[in-house]
Design a protein around this motif. Structure first.
Motif, PDB file in Angstrom:
ATOM      1  N   ARG A 168       0.846  -1.195   0.000  1.00  0.00           N
ATOM      2  CA  ARG A 168       0.000   0.000   0.000  1.00  0.00           C
ATOM      3  C   ARG A 168       0.883   1.246   0.000  1.00  0.00           C
ATOM      4  NH1 ARG A 168      -5.311  -0.855   1.121  1.00  0.00           N
ATOM      5  NH2 ARG A 168      -5.865  -2.917   1.850  1.00  0.00           N
ATOM      6  N   CYS A 169       0.308   2.269  -0.499  1.00  0.00           N
ATOM      7  CA  CYS A 169       1.004   3.560  -0.566  1.00  0.00           C
ATOM      8  C   CYS A 169       1.138   4.127   0.847  1.00  0.00           C
ATOM      9  CB  CYS A 169       0.206   4.527  -1.448  1.00  0.00           C
ATOM     10  SG  CYS A 169       0.878   6.199  -1.490  1.00  0.00           S
ATOM     11  N   LEU A 174      -3.697   3.590  -0.345  1.00  0.00           N
ATOM     12  CA  LEU A 174      -4.354   2.774  -1.367  1.00  0.00           C
ATOM     13  C   LEU A 174      -3.359   1.763  -1.950  1.00  0.00           C
ATOM     14  CD1 LEU A 174      -6.402   5.532  -3.221  1.00  0.00           C
ATOM     15  CD2 LEU A 174      -7.256   3.840  -1.616  1.00  0.00           C
ATOM     16  N   PRO A 175      -3.865   0.576  -2.363  1.00  0.00           N
ATOM     17  CA  PRO A 175      -2.963  -0.415  -2.942  1.00  0.00           C
ATOM     18  C   PRO A 175      -2.664  -0.109  -4.402  1.00  0.00           C
ATOM     19  CG  PRO A 175      -5.184  -1.289  -2.839  1.00  0.00           C
ATOM     20  CD  PRO A 175      -5.230   0.060  -2.181  1.00  0.00           C
TER      21      PRO A 175
END
Length: 191
Positions: A168-169, A174-175
């Protein structure tokens, strides 16, 4: 002496051959197994697939039988080396004698030949001159070094085991991308 042994051996063979002509070539136990399986086999339907392969269907278990290889998908024929119900249902269509499908281990001749040689009795344990110390070595537990510190309670999973980690970021959470390629980074840096 040699002539007596070979004469006795040939007489034994003749006895076994005369038994075979009067009744079944199988041992009594094997013959009983075959007879029980014949009852079930008579209720089955047989469809020929090729020269030695047949599809056998019945009330509860269907199978593909290969009489040439002596194999059946039920695996009973493979393991017992005696024809299973599927083989007994299809042997007549193949033109094979049922006793030819049985392993030689179940035949009276093999059974009789196993007892041709003299079988000597085992002496009583008290008659043996064996010292137990010489026979049974003392078995010691393995050498194990005890590690210092607290023992691990959880096992470390190996590669590909357990949860799959999704990257994830670090910026938006978010992935599918990282901090460096985050679309929000370009908008936050401009502000």
């Amino acid at each position: 002496m040699q002539a007596k042994v070979s004469e006795w051996f040939n007489n034994r063979r003749n006895i076994v051959a005369s038994i075979n002509t009067k009744c079944t070539p199988l041992t009594p136990k094997a013959e009983n197994i075959i007879r029980k399986r014949f009852k079930k086999a008579s209720e089955m339907n047989v469809k020929q697939l090729n020269r030695f392969e047949y599809e056998v269907t019945g009330k509860e278990n269907d199978a593909i039988i290969d009489l040439g290889q002596r194999q059946c998908s039920c695996r009973v024929f493979d393991l017992d080396q005696l024809p299973c119900v599927h083989a007994l249902a299809s042997y007549e269509q193949a033109g094979i004698e049922v006793y030819d499908l049985c392993s030689n281990y179940y035949k009276l001749e093999t059974w009789a030949l196993a007892y041709v040689d003299t079988i000597y009795p085992v002496p009583q344990q008290e008659d043996c001159d064996i010292n137990e110390v010489e026979v049974l070595p003392k078995v010691l537990p393995p050498n194990v070094s005890v590690k210092r510190g607290r023992a691990k309670l959880k096992r470390i999973p190996s590669v590909g085991e357990g949860k799959k980690w999704i990257k994830r970021c670090g910026l938006c959470g978010l992935p599918g991308h990282s901090k460096k390629t985050c679309p929000l980074r370009s908008t936050t840096s401009k502000l």
